[in-house]
Design an enzyme around this catalytic site. Structure first.
Site, PDB file in Angstrom:
ATOM      1  N   GLU A   1       0.828  -1.208   0.000  1.00  0.00           N
ATOM      2  CA  GLU A   1       0.000   0.000   0.000  1.00  0.00           C
ATOM      3  C   GLU A   1       0.863   1.258   0.000  1.00  0.00           C
ATOM      4  O   GLU A   1       0.522   2.247  -0.626  1.00  0.00           O
ATOM      5  CB  GLU A   1      -0.972   0.004   1.188  1.00  0.00           C
ATOM      6  CG  GLU A   1      -2.050  -1.066   1.125  1.00  0.00           C
ATOM      7  CD  GLU A   1      -2.903  -0.994  -0.137  1.00  0.00           C
ATOM      8  OE1 GLU A   1      -2.966   0.069  -0.773  1.00  0.00           O
ATOM      9  OE2 GLU A   1      -3.505  -2.027  -0.500  1.00  0.00           O
TER      10      GLU A   1
ATOM     11  N   ASP B   1      -9.644   5.042  -1.898  1.00  0.00           N
ATOM     12  CA  ASP B   1      -8.539   5.533  -2.726  1.00  0.00           C
ATOM     13  C   ASP B   1      -9.154   6.083  -4.014  1.00  0.00           C
ATOM     14  O   ASP B   1     -10.380   6.144  -4.149  1.00  0.00           O
ATOM     15  CB  ASP B   1      -7.510   4.416  -2.991  1.00  0.00           C
ATOM     16  CG  ASP B   1      -8.048   3.363  -3.942  1.00  0.00           C
ATOM     17  OD1 ASP B   1      -9.278   3.329  -4.174  1.00  0.00           O
ATOM     18  OD2 ASP B   1      -7.236   2.572  -4.468  1.00  0.00           O
TER      19      ASP B   1
ATOM     20  N   TYR C   1      -6.483   5.617   4.862  1.00  0.00           N
ATOM     21  CA  TYR C   1      -6.579   4.623   3.796  1.00  0.00           C
ATOM     22  C   TYR C   1      -5.746   3.376   4.118  1.00  0.00           C
ATOM     23  O   TYR C   1      -6.241   2.248   4.074  1.00  0.00           O
ATOM     24  CB  TYR C   1      -6.133   5.237   2.451  1.00  0.00           C
ATOM     25  CG  TYR C   1      -5.897   4.166   1.431  1.00  0.00           C
ATOM     26  CD1 TYR C   1      -6.976   3.546   0.799  1.00  0.00           C
ATOM     27  CD2 TYR C   1      -4.616   3.704   1.142  1.00  0.00           C
ATOM     28  CE1 TYR C   1      -6.781   2.509  -0.083  1.00  0.00           C
ATOM     29  CE2 TYR C   1      -4.403   2.674   0.262  1.00  0.00           C
ATOM     30  CZ  TYR C   1      -5.497   2.088  -0.356  1.00  0.00           C
ATOM     31  OH  TYR C   1      -5.293   1.051  -1.223  1.00  0.00           O
TER      32      TYR C   1
END
Ligand code: SF4
Length: 357
Positions: A48, A149, A131
């Site tokens: 990520e 996102d 996130y």
């Protein structure tokens, strides 16, 4: 303008079934995904961090290299920052790499080496925002934590036919709430992955493939044929241009003079050739000024600014190592972390001097 009230009832609850079925059938085989069960939270954290502002295809080889060099969170926590930056070299936005290492240290020191599964605890880790926290909690631990996102924003905006700018704080707040509301009670991680996958492969920014979309029946934008105008395009903004002059000095032993950037700010801690805002290199060239050859201009665009690096080269022996710069052998030059524009300048300099990297 569409109101949320109408759209809310339409797609809640009805999304998960078709979306998860489609995901099980069509998901891409990516190295941070696993065939069954849940991925390692460390793998989620690394992937990520890499995927922010970066395409999947670019990230895949970096992810493999990173995990090969630092297979566990303990390895990352123990690694020298320069090693981590070198592994990140070329991915850009290097604060992600520094924060990743700091997050690993925090996990080792404050959580006995085990990544927390709770969003609030994850949010205390350096560089971990809402996130990434949601991604780790849901993907690795199957917690019912939302994520938002760029892909999810686009899919949700279209499902609900939201014609407002999704970047506004009010819309962000609403979209986060929506992302939470539609999470199913089970397989929340797969559901989040499926939403992102749909945005990346079917509900793409241009030419969404509504005819093969598993949730077309729930999509208000498709029903109203608004999918091409939602979300509204970002207003183009002129970004400031910063000009830098770069001097590539090579001595008679084939070494290049390099300097390390300050510990904070853009490209912090990375290495570069001698770089100044003007062509005044007198702080380095104290004794005499060698004839320089122009190497060319390297342009580099970031989100908020553009750079132009005007590079030149010279052969010169009249500089000694100092606190601010030092000579690097050709081998060292390829092991120090360099920013992307300076990697390009390095290639220009090596070509000009007839060296091979
Ligand atoms: Fe996106 Fe079209 Fe699917 Fe709607 S129907 S979610 S616009 S691909």
């Amino acid at each position: 303008m569409t109101t949320f009230a109408k759209s809310l009832g339409k797609s809640s609850g009805a999304l998960a079934g078709p979306l998860l079925k489609w995901y099980d059938r069509s998901k891409r085989d990516l190295p941070w995904r696993v065939a069954a069960g849940h991925p390692d939270p460390y793998h989620v954290l690394v992937s990520e961090a890499m995927l922010q502002q970066t395409q999947v295809a670019t990230v895949v080889p970096y992810f493999h290299r990173f995990l090969a060099a630092l297979p566990t969170i303990a390895d990352l926590a123990a690694a020298d920052e320069q090693i981590v930056l070198r592994l990140w070299q070329g991915l850009g936005y290097y604060s992600r790499a520094r924060n990743l290492r700091k997050a690993a240290i925090a996990v080792m020191q404050q959580h006995n080496g085990r990544m927390p599964s709770d969003v609030e605890l994850l949010l205390t880790l350096p560089g971990v925002g809402r996130y990434t926290a949601g991604a780790i909690a849901s993907l690795a631990y199957d917690r019912r934590a939302p994520i938002l996102d760029g892909n999810v924003v686009r899919v949700l905006s279209r499902l609900d036919a939201i014609e407002h700018d999704p970047r506004s704080p009010a819309m962000q707040k609403r979209l986060w709430a929506r992302a939470e509301e539609i999470l199913p009670p089970k397989r929340a991680g797969d559901f989040n992955s499926a939403l992102m996958e749909l945005g990346a492969t079917v509900c793409t920014p241009r030419n969404p493939q509504c005819l093969i979309c598993p949730v077309a029946g729930q999509c208000l934008a498709y029903e109203r044929q608004l999918q091409h105008v939602i979300p509204p395009p970002k207003k183009a903004k002129e970004t400031p241009l910063l000009v830098r002059h770069v001097l590539c000095l090579r001595d008679s032993r084939g070494r290049f003079l390099v300097e390390q950037r300050p510990p904070t700010g853009r490209w912090a801690g990375m290495w570069q050739f001698i770089t100044r805002p003007t062509e005044d290199f007198s702080d380095v060239l104290r004794t005499s000024t060698p004839a320089r050859t122009a190497l060319g201009t390297v342009r580099h665009a970031l989100t908020h600014r553009r750079y132009e690096f005007h590079a030149s080269a010279a052969s010169f022996d009249g500089v000694t190592d100092s606190e601010k710069w030092r000579w690097a052998s050709p081998d060292e030059l390829h092991h120090l972390p360099f920013s992307r524009p300076h990697l390009k300048i390095r290639a220009l300099a090596e070509a000009a001097f007839g060296c091979h990297g």
